[in-house]
Write an enzyme that holds these catalytic residues in place. Structure first.
Site, PDB file in Angstrom:
ATOM      1  N   THR A 150       0.835  -1.207   0.000  1.00  0.00           N
ATOM      2  CA  THR A 150       0.000   0.000   0.000  1.00  0.00           C
ATOM      3  C   THR A 150       0.871   1.258   0.000  1.00  0.00           C
ATOM      4  O   THR A 150       1.915   1.312   0.649  1.00  0.00           O
ATOM      5  CB  THR A 150      -0.908   0.010   1.232  1.00  0.00           C
ATOM      6  OG1 THR A 150      -1.756  -1.130   1.173  1.00  0.00           O
ATOM      7  CG2 THR A 150      -1.742   1.266   1.305  1.00  0.00           C
ATOM      8  N   GLY A 189       3.225  -2.945   8.545  1.00  0.00           N
ATOM      9  CA  GLY A 189       3.350  -3.282   9.958  1.00  0.00           C
ATOM     10  C   GLY A 189       4.800  -3.541  10.345  1.00  0.00           C
ATOM     11  O   GLY A 189       5.504  -4.288   9.668  1.00  0.00           O
ATOM     12  N   GLU A 432      -5.550  -5.391   4.543  1.00  0.00           N
ATOM     13  CA  GLU A 432      -5.464  -6.558   3.656  1.00  0.00           C
ATOM     14  C   GLU A 432      -6.665  -6.670   2.727  1.00  0.00           C
ATOM     15  O   GLU A 432      -7.141  -7.758   2.428  1.00  0.00           O
ATOM     16  CB  GLU A 432      -5.287  -7.851   4.465  1.00  0.00           C
ATOM     17  CG  GLU A 432      -4.056  -7.881   5.340  1.00  0.00           C
ATOM     18  CD  GLU A 432      -2.797  -7.444   4.613  1.00  0.00           C
ATOM     19  OE1 GLU A 432      -2.663  -7.736   3.413  1.00  0.00           O
ATOM     20  OE2 GLU A 432      -1.950  -6.792   5.230  1.00  0.00           O
TER      21      GLU A 432
END
Length: 668
Positions: A150, A189, A432
């Protein structure tokens, strides 16, 4: 051990089935239960090493630092299990699921993506040589990875990603660049301060041609000093609604070079001279995405089981209002409206866990077929994972919020753990894959399947076989208020919604509209069709799997689980009544019968409500809730938690003398 609340004691005494039997059944056998308990007990035994001030009172920086400490402890256990031969690359999903279930994940783990996406990407997209080089280091946590797909300006539209990887045949390297602000990677993350490597998804350029997005293993920090490498701009993206320990980061590149062999080349390759060898099927890269969506489905079952346990136990302990004058105040759980709020959530826990297990088995089966060169079911498993991720996250977030509201004002307290559980679960509706987009991807598969349904030579894949059956049979028989008939009714609804979408798009295209515009104008219906298909999958799987599982259980457990399946099915029949009225023969008398059946099921399950959540076998240390403890001491725990507030460390806060007192005396 503290005395157990008398109401909870009575609830457990009147439970009609063996709670332990149900726990073992859902775990998959006594050995699985034993393994799970060992891992959970180990995790709980380590909690003192990071106990301290409740995380609600920590700063953003302190939350991250505590999350790193917890991560090292949690994933240190994974390493220990590896060394003891108790876990391998093939079963670490189960191990991770157990550990994350047992640990305090209120702020999330900055190392989670290393296991959930970094390693699966290498496994699914790396060559044998790349896997041999990188996987052992990742598996041993000698390196820590993230996943950077992303971007600031693009999430859902992967083909629109702007990060570039241009091949230089002279040096045999890829040159990575972030040409715009919006091309910066965003949300990875552990990327902010934790990871030193990342999978980076970028637009591949070679010989002057853009060949679409491909994945690269990229080192972003020095392995010794952890400093960002030259050409890398990296950092943390800042505070969020929840999960502030995950350390989501941003990442930018300025002429940053990586060797050619760090492009993951299992399916597509760039040769030394820059020649591109395309994949035999671009969808082979779906493996890592499917894996993470399966993990999410299991996560949702865990989150919801915690919320259901907390709210059901508290509703058994909480007494409010007198049903009849002169009597003791009633347990909140005795009110039918409370049962209506909570028991469908309990049923959903079991339905989602069983469906996630089935999805995992299907994923493994399809993976084996892929290795054998059979790609037939690849689109099916992708579509299945998309819709189950979307529906499981939406349902879980909705049910958790209902559980929180069912606990009244105390459910609003952080110490109840319901706000944290909700905010953690609701995040999964976006990460996701945005749920609407995922449902549209499922709808694309369904529309294509429908257009080929009359092809005599083609056989439909298992999860859509019902479309051919319902197309030929329709729904002309009299409606019956049975679970099997409800499942069939949902199959007909799904089939007719898909058929209607395809028909409407064909009409629009025939009238001169482009396919893209026709798709957009049909997108609301397409999302509804994909949801209907997913409801079929969950309802039919729950129904068939419970029938199979209860062939060897005690009659008492079989009866309760059958009631749970019936409740879940009737609940969704009433929730989707307009669809059933439109596409089946159900009439107002049948609806009245459904409502009566639903109320009867709530009443029948009421005595087993606490037993059904006890069977989740969630220890107090895992629930981390003042309201949901096994002993039912909700009020004592609420006060204990309140006294931990930093504001209670002194009788008078300095702001009284600095602001309030002058203000009250008119001097401020």
């Amino acid at each position: 051990m503290a005395k157990i609340n008398e109401d909870l004691n009575r609830e457990r005494e009147k439970c009609s089935f063996n709670v332990k039997e149900l726990t073992i059944l859902m775990d998959g056998g006594p050995e699985k239960t034993k393994e799970r308990k060992e891992r959970e007990n180990f995790m709980i035994s380590k909690r003192d090493t990071y106990a301290g001030i409740p995380e609600d009172y920590l700063s953003y920086k302190e939350q991250y630092e505590k999350a790193v400490k917890k991560s090292v402890i949690v994933f240190g256990l994974v390493r220990r299990l590896q060394e003891e031969g108790k876990t391998t690359i093939h079963n670490y999903r189960d191990v991770l699921g157990n550990l994350l279930r047992a640990s305090d994940v209120s702020t999330g783990f900055p190392l989670a993506l290393h296991y959930i996406m970094f390693m699966p990407a290498i496994i699914n997209q790396g060559t044998d040589e790349q896997t041999a080089r990188w996987l052992p280091r990742a598996w041993d946590c000698n390196i820590i990875g993230s996943y950077a797909q992303t971007e600031l300006g693009h999430g859902t539209f992967i083909r629109g990603l702007e990060t570039t990887a241009t091949y230089d045949p002279i040096t045999k390297e890829f040159v990575l660049n972030s040409p715009t602000l919006t091309s910066y990677k965003w949300w990875g993350g552990g990327l902010g301060q934790t990871a030193n490597y990342s999978i980076v998804v970028a637009q591949l350029y070679t010989k002057g041609e853009c060949l679409g997005v491909h994945s690269f293993i990229v080192q972003v920090r020095d392995e010794e000093t952890h400093m960002p490498l030259p050409g890398i701009k990296i950092g943390d993206i800042g505070s969020k609604l929840a999960l502030n320990g995950i350390n989501n980061g941003f990442l930018g590149f300025n002429n940053y070079r990586v060797p050619r062999n760090q492009m993951l080349m299992k399916h597509a390759q760039v040769l030394e001279d820059g020649t591109y060898v395309k994949s035999r099927n671009p969808k082979l890269n779906y493996g890592a995405m499917v894996f993470v969506r399966v993990v999410i489905a299991f996560d949702m079952a865990n989150y919801l089981s915690k919320a259901a346990t907390i709210s059901v136990r508290y509703s058994a302990v909480r007494r409010q209002c007198q049903s009849k004058a002169g009597e003791q105040e009633s347990q909140v759980l005795d009110y039918l409206t409370q049962q209506h709020k909570l028991l469908p959530a309990v049923a959903a826990c079991y339905a989602l866990k069983i469906t996630a297990n089935k999805l995992w088995d299907t994923f493994n089966t399809v993976n084996e077929e892929l290795l054998a060169g059979n790609l037939q079911r690849l689109p099916e498993i992708h579509a299945l994972a998309c819709c189950l991720k979307a529906i499981s996250t939406y349902d879980t977030a909705t049910f958790i919020e209902t559980c929180r509201l069912a606990c009244g004002g105390h459910g609003y307290m952080h110490s109840s753990n319901l706000p944290t559980t909700y905010s953690s679960a609701v995040a999964a509706c976006t990460y996701e894959g945005d749920n609407t987009v995922l449902l549209l991807q499922t709808a694309r598969f369904l529309a294509k399947t429908w257009q080929e349904i009359d092809n005599e030579t083609g056989k439909l894949t298992p999860t859509v076989e019902y479309l051919k059956t319902t197309k030929s049979k329709g729904f002309s028989h009299k409606w019956l208020n049975t679970t099997d008939n409800i499942v069939y009714g949902f199959e007909v609804v799904s089939m007719r919604k898909i058929a209607s979408c395809v028909q409407n798009m064909q009409k629009r295209v025939a009238s001169g509209m482009t396919f893209e515009d026709a798709w957009n104008m049909s997108s609301i219906q397409l999302v509804a069709a994909a949801e209907a298909h997913c409801r079929v999958i969950i309802l039919s799987t729950f129904n068939s799997e419970i029938k199979e599982l209860t062939k060897t259980t005690s009659p008492e457990l079989k009866r309760v689980l059958s009631q749970l399946v019936d409740l879940y099915s009737v609940y969704w029949a009433l929730e989707k009544l307009s669809d059933l009225l439109q596409y089946t023969t159900i009439n107002h008398e049948d609806v009245d019968g459904l409502r009566s059946w639903y109320e009867d099921l709530l009443t029948q399950l009421r005595p087993n409500a606490v037993g059904l959540v006890d069977a989740f076998d969630l220890k107090d240390e895992m629930l981390n809730s003042t309201l949901g403890s096994y002993d039912g001491r909700a009020y004592e725990r609420l006060m204990e938690a309140a006294l931990k507030s930093p504001l209670n460390s002194e009788p008078v806060n300095h702001t009284f003398h600095k602001y309030l007192k002058p203000f009250m005396r008119g001097k401020l």
